[in-house]
Scaffold this motif. Structure first.
Motif, PDB file in Angstrom:
ATOM      1  N   THR A 167       0.803  -1.218  -0.072  1.00 20.17           N
ATOM      2  CA  THR A 167       0.030   0.029   0.147  1.00 20.17           C
ATOM      3  C   THR A 167       0.794   1.190  -0.059  1.00 20.17           C
ATOM      4  N   ALA A 168       1.969   1.226   0.861  1.00 18.26           N
ATOM      5  CA  ALA A 168       2.770   2.439   1.063  1.00 18.26           C
ATOM      6  C   ALA A 168       3.639   2.829  -0.402  1.00 18.26           C
ATOM      7  N   GLN A 169       3.939   1.557  -1.034  1.00 14.57           N
ATOM      8  CA  GLN A 169       4.804   1.633  -2.017  1.00 14.57           C
ATOM      9  C   GLN A 169       3.988   2.045  -3.133  1.00 14.57           C
ATOM     10  N   VAL A 170       2.826   1.589  -3.624  1.00 15.62           N
ATOM     11  CA  VAL A 170       1.845   2.220  -4.581  1.00 15.62           C
ATOM     12  C   VAL A 170       1.573   3.598  -4.298  1.00 15.62           C
ATOM     13  N   LEU A 171       1.318   3.910  -3.228  1.00 17.27           N
ATOM     14  CA  LEU A 171       1.208   5.659  -3.055  1.00 17.27           C
ATOM     15  C   LEU A 171       2.271   6.384  -3.222  1.00 17.27           C
ATOM     16  N   LYS A 172       3.400   6.016  -3.127  1.00 19.05           N
ATOM     17  CA  LYS A 172       4.692   6.552  -3.373  1.00 19.05           C
ATOM     18  C   LYS A 172       4.930   6.319  -4.829  1.00 19.05           C
ATOM     19  N   GLN A 173       4.618   5.502  -5.603  1.00 21.33           N
ATOM     20  CA  GLN A 173       4.815   5.555  -6.868  1.00 21.33           C
ATOM     21  C   GLN A 173       4.000   6.320  -7.524  1.00 21.33           C
ATOM     22  N   ARG A 174       2.808   6.510  -7.287  1.00 19.04           N
ATOM     23  CA  ARG A 174       1.528   7.578  -7.834  1.00 19.04           C
ATOM     24  C   ARG A 174       1.928   8.916  -7.010  1.00 19.04           C
TER      25      ARG A 174
END
Length: 210
Positions: A148-155
Motif C-alpha cells: 500500500t505504501a509503495q503504490v502511493l509513493k509510485q503515484r
C-alpha cells in the motif's frame, strides 16, 4: 482549498470506519462515504453519525448506495448501475463551505475497482486528497501494508501517516520505519465502541498539524 483526508486500509475489515470516526471527532471534520456497498447491516455513514460527539460535523449522503456486500464495480453491475466517478468527484466541490476538513472513507484498499477501468487509487488522485492508511496486524499484514505504501509513493499521492487498529504488535514500528510514513496513533481493540470510546481515542491521535 480545505483539506481532504482519505481514509484507506491495507485490506477489508481493518477498522477504517471506527478510525474515520476518531479522525472526524479529533478534527471536528465533515464525513463522506461516497460509495457504500452492502446495506443489510446499515451503512458506514450511520455508524459514524452514531459515534460522533461534536455538534458541528456534517455526514454527507452517499453518492451511491449498493445492496450487495461486494466491490463497488461488482455490486453496481448486479444492480445494472453504472458508477460515474467524474460525477462523484464533482460533488465534493460543494461539501466544504465551512472550511472544515472533509474525511472521505473508501471501500477496502487502494486497488478496489469502482468501475471496469477506475480503481480507488485513481479516485483518490482525482479528489486531490491526502491519505491516512489504516493497518491492523494479521498474517500477511506487513506485505499488504508495505505494498500500500509503495503504490502511493509510485503515484505521488501525499500520505499523512499510519493509524493502527486492534491489538498492538511490534510489526507496527517496522512498518513505520520501512515505509517512511509517521505513525499518527493507534486505536485499540475494545468490546464496546461508543461515543465515549471514540472521543477518548480522538484525543490521543497526533493530528495537530492538520
Amino acid at each position: 482549498m480545505s483539506q481532504r483526508i482519505f481514509i484507506t486500509g491495507i485490506g477489508t475489515g481493518v477498522g477504517k470506519t471506527v478510525t474515520a470516526a476518531c479522525v472526524v471527532e479529533a478534527l471536528q471534520a465533515d464525513y463522506w462515504k461516497p460509495i457504500q456497498s452492502g446495506l443489510s447491516e446499515g451503512t458506514d455513514t450511520d455508524t459514524v453519525k452514531s459515534l460522533i460527539s461534536n455538534p458541528v460535523t456534517v455526514c454527507h449522503p452517499e453518492a451511491y448506495r449498493l445492496e450487495a456486500p461486494a466491490s463497488p464495480h461488482l455490486a453496481a453491475r448486479m444492480e445494472n448501475i453504472q458508477i460515474d466517478v467524474d460525477k462523484v468527484v464533482a460533488q465534493v466541490g460543494g461539501m466544504q463551505p465551512s472550511g472544515r476538513p472533509l474525511v472521505i472513507e473508501g471501500a477496502g484498499g487502494l486497488m478496489v475497482p469502482l468501475t471496469e477501468q477506475i480503481f480507488t487509487i485513481d479516485f483518490i488522485a482525482q479528489l486531490k486528497a491526502s491519505i491516512i492508511i489504516v493497518s491492523q496486524n494479521y498474517l500477511g499484514s506487513i506485505n499488504h501494508a508495505l505494498l500500500t505504501a509503495q503504490v502511493l509513493k509510485q503515484r505521488g499521492i501525499p500520505v499523512l501517516g499510519w493509524i493502527f487498529s486492534g491489538d498492538y504488535h511490534t510489526n507496527e514500528t517496522e512498518v513505520v520505519a520501512w515505509s517512511g510514513y509517521p505513525q499518527l496513533g493507534r486505536i485499540p481493540h475494545t468490546a464496546l465502541i461508543d461515543r465515549a470510546f471514540v472521543k477518548e481515542q480522538a484525543e490521543k491521535l497526533s493530528l495537530g498539524q492538520f
